[in-house]
Structure formats: structure tokens, C-alpha cells
Design a protein around this motif. Structure first.
Motif, PDB file in Angstrom:
ATOM      1  N   ARG A 167       0.810  -1.212   0.000  1.00 20.47           N
ATOM      2  CA  ARG A 167       0.000   0.000   0.000  1.00 20.47           C
ATOM      3  C   ARG A 167       0.853   1.276   0.000  1.00 20.47           C
ATOM      4  NH1 ARG A 167      -5.249  -1.261   0.971  1.00 20.47           N
ATOM      5  NH2 ARG A 167      -5.730   0.935   1.425  1.00 20.47           N
ATOM      6  N   SER A 214      -9.387   7.692   4.705  1.00 21.70           N
ATOM      7  CA  SER A 214      -8.154   7.042   4.265  1.00 21.70           C
ATOM      8  C   SER A 214      -7.581   6.151   5.373  1.00 21.70           C
ATOM      9  CB  SER A 214      -7.128   8.091   3.842  1.00 21.70           C
ATOM     10  OG  SER A 214      -5.917   7.497   3.458  1.00 21.70           O
ATOM     11  N   ARG A 217      -9.495   2.843   5.516  1.00 23.22           N
ATOM     12  CA  ARG A 217      -9.077   1.894   4.483  1.00 23.22           C
ATOM     13  C   ARG A 217      -7.794   1.168   4.887  1.00 23.22           C
ATOM     14  NH1 ARG A 217     -10.697   2.235  -0.813  1.00 23.22           N
ATOM     15  NH2 ARG A 217     -12.335   3.726  -1.321  1.00 23.22           N
ATOM     16  N   ASP A 218      -6.793   1.941   5.297  1.00 25.62           N
ATOM     17  CA  ASP A 218      -5.492   1.345   5.619  1.00 25.62           C
ATOM     18  C   ASP A 218      -5.591   0.444   6.852  1.00 25.62           C
ATOM     19  OD1 ASP A 218      -4.265   2.643   3.489  1.00 25.62           O
ATOM     20  OD2 ASP A 218      -3.780   4.421   4.687  1.00 25.62           O
ATOM     21  N   ARG A 220      -8.195  -1.200   8.016  1.00 26.29           N
ATOM     22  CA  ARG A 220      -8.925  -2.432   7.693  1.00 26.29           C
ATOM     23  C   ARG A 220      -8.035  -3.393   6.910  1.00 26.29           C
ATOM     24  NH1 ARG A 220     -14.248  -1.956   4.066  1.00 26.29           N
ATOM     25  NH2 ARG A 220     -12.628  -1.296   2.591  1.00 26.29           N
ATOM     26  N   PRO A 234      -4.812  -0.840  -3.372  1.00 25.15           N
ATOM     27  CA  PRO A 234      -5.575   0.407  -3.228  1.00 25.15           C
ATOM     28  C   PRO A 234      -6.313   0.812  -4.488  1.00 25.15           C
ATOM     29  CG  PRO A 234      -3.394   0.648  -2.266  1.00 25.15           C
ATOM     30  CD  PRO A 234      -3.396  -0.653  -2.994  1.00 25.15           C
ATOM     31  N   GLU A 237      -9.787  -0.983  -4.903  1.00 22.31           N
ATOM     32  CA  GLU A 237     -10.845  -0.780  -3.925  1.00 22.31           C
ATOM     33  C   GLU A 237     -11.881   0.221  -4.443  1.00 22.31           C
ATOM     34  OE1 GLU A 237      -8.903   0.531  -0.426  1.00 22.31           O
ATOM     35  OE2 GLU A 237      -8.104  -1.454   0.092  1.00 22.31           O
ATOM     36  N   LEU A 240     -15.220   4.899  -0.866  1.00 23.55           N
ATOM     37  CA  LEU A 240     -16.121   4.877   0.267  1.00 23.55           C
ATOM     38  C   LEU A 240     -17.034   6.090   0.322  1.00 23.55           C
ATOM     39  CD1 LEU A 240     -13.658   3.635   3.032  1.00 23.55           C
ATOM     40  CD2 LEU A 240     -15.354   2.300   1.792  1.00 23.55           C
TER      41      LEU A 240
END
Length: 278
Positions: A167, A214, A217-218, A220, A234, A237, A240
Motif C-alpha cells: 500500500r 483514508s 481503508r489502511d 482495515r 488500493p 478498492e 467509500l
């Protein structure tokens, strides 16, 4: 006899005239001379009155100077020298080999080493010996935390490191405690800590500052990778944020709102204006 007399008379007149002139000069100089000295100005004035003085002029000389032409000297323009070329004539080397000089140089020159492999990534080295329970005086446990069981601390650290690398999250691993200081590409800073628990190892991801979406996301993805689940990249995805305006969503089509008066609409507009101006 008469001629002789005339000549004698002329001579006498001249003598008497010269004597008279001298007497005038003496009288003029005596009149102009102060007591105890002789004045040259009085003498010159007296002679000037008679007109027998001539003005002396300096002697003038001229010299012919030849004309000189100036010649400008310019330096020649510098030119880049060409590199010497190796001759292809056969030469003898120290070992007695006769061949092309360029080939001999090619064999003796070292070949450049070009590495296509990526530099080794930093690894988070953790063992069960350094894990400690979570202190009780710490703030409440974050919601972005999970307890992972049936895995060693070393394997768990490798999973988290691979997820961070995938990521593009920059991480600095502490040498004094089990802590990883991370910063994402969205400039979100967060910490990852590992604690020992009875059920397994506690993984806690704590945000320091940055965008909450952000960070969600990271965190999770990091927790899923710690449990051994597959983590998507990334770019794969889904966003959101709202992908459709509220007016086009399904729940708003059947929703009924009570009618508002003009005063209520004005009050809501004024409140929105104050919030935007603050």
C-alpha cells in the motif's frame, strides 16, 4: 676742408647725443631708485619711453610625430578538442599477444554491473519475548484493533510489513518498543502496536492525524492482513464516499417530508450561512 668739418660735427653730435641719453638713463634710474638700491623697473620704464626696448620671445621648436595606428589583437576562439581514437593496428601486449588494441582494452576493462533487483525492504522483527500486555493506564482500546491467534509474532510482523509495502505506506520501526510509526500516501499518520494477550496477539492501529476515510481503508487492510486474509490493492478498492447524489438514491424516492413554512426555511438558510461564514 668743409667736408671734414661736417664729419667732425656729425661725430660730435653723436657723442653729445649718446652722452645725453646716458644722462637721461642715469637721471631716470636715480629718480626711480629708492634710497640704498637700484630699481630695474625705473630703468625699463625710461627705456620704454624712448622706444629702444624689444620684447624677447621664447624660442619655438617643432617636432614631427608620425601617426600611429592602433591594431586590435583578438585571441583565437577556443575549440573543443576531439577525443583521441584508438588505432586498430595490431600491437604486442606484455604476454606476447598480437591483436587488435581495441579488443585488448575491451577484455581488460571491467564490465559495469547493472542490478535489476529492488532494494531489500525494511522488515519488522518481533519475537514473543518482547511482547508485553497492554498497560491499564493507556487510553481506551481503539476500535481499529483485533486479536490474532494461532500465529507467531515473527509471522504476524511479516504480514503487516508486506501489507504496508503493497500500500506504499512508509514505516519506521522502533528499536525500544514494539511500535511501527506509519505514514500513508494521503499523509495520514498512524501507529501500529502489538501486545500479548491470553487468546493471542493484540494488534492495535491508532490514528494520530489525517483523513479518517483514508485511515479506515489502511487500518482495515492491515488488520485483514494480520489475520491472514487476502488484501486488495488500493487501486482496486471501491470508493467509500458517495457515488451518487442523495436525490438519486433509492431511499429518498419513497421518503416523505413534512411541509415547511417560509419562516422555517429562512431560519435553516440563516443557520447554514452562519456555519459557512464561521
Amino acid at each position: 676742408m668743409s667736408s671734414k668739418r661736417n664729419n667732425n660735427d656729425n661725430i660730435d653730435d653723436k657723442l653729445h647725443g649718446n652722452e645725453a641719453n646716458r644722462a637721461c638713463d642715469v637721471a631716470a634710474s636715480a629718480a626711480a631708485t629708492p634710497p640704498g638700491g637700484r630699481s630695474a623697473e625705473g630703468l625699463f620704464a625710461a627705456r620704454g619711453a624712448r622706444g629702444d626696448l624689444e620684447e624677447e620671445e621664447p624660442t619655438m621648436r617643432s617636432v614631427a610625430v608620425p601617426a600611429h595606428r592602433r591594431v586590435l589583437h583578438f585571441e583565437p576562439q577556443l575549440k573543443r578538442a576531439e577525443a583521441p581514437r584508438l588505432s586498430k593496428q595490431p600491437t604486442l601486449s606484455r604476454g606476447g599477444y598480437a591483436g587488435d588494441q581495441s579488443e585488448v582494452l575491451k577484455t581488460h576493462l571491467p564490465k559495469p554491473i547493472i542490478s535489476t533487483s529492488k532494494p531489500p525492504a525494511k522488515r519488522w522483527v518481533v519475537s514473543e519475548k518482547v511482547l508485553t500486555p497492554r498497560p491499564t493506564d493507556f487510553p481506551p482500546l481503539e476500535k481499529t484493533s483485533r486479536v490474532v491467534s494461532a500465529v507467531t509474532a515473527a509471522d504476524l510482523a511479516v504480514r503487516i510489513t508486506d501489507c504496508l509495502q503493497m500500500r506504499s505506506v512508509k514505516a519506521n520501526y522502533s528499536k525500544t518498543e514494539v511500535l511501527a510509526k506509519c505514514r500513508s500516501t494521503d499523509f495520514v499518520k498512524f501507529y501500529i502496536r502489538l501486545y500479548s494477550e491470553q487468546e493471542g496477539i493484540l494488534v492495535e492501529v491508532q490514528k494520530v492525524y489525517g483523513d479518517s476515510m483514508s485511515f479506515f481503508r489502511d487500518s482495515r487492510a492491515i488488520l485483514d492482513a494480520a489475520e491472514g486474509r487476502a488484501v486488495s490493492k488500493p487501486e482496486e478498492e471501491e470508493p467509500l464516499y458517495l457515488r451518487l447524489p442523495v436525490s438519486q438514491m433509492e431511499f429518498i424516492k419513497d421518503a416523505t417530508l413534512p411541509p415547511l413554512t417560509f419562516e422555517e426555511e429562512s431560519e435553516s438558510v440563516n443557520i447554514a450561512a452562519e456555519l459557512l461564514a464561521s
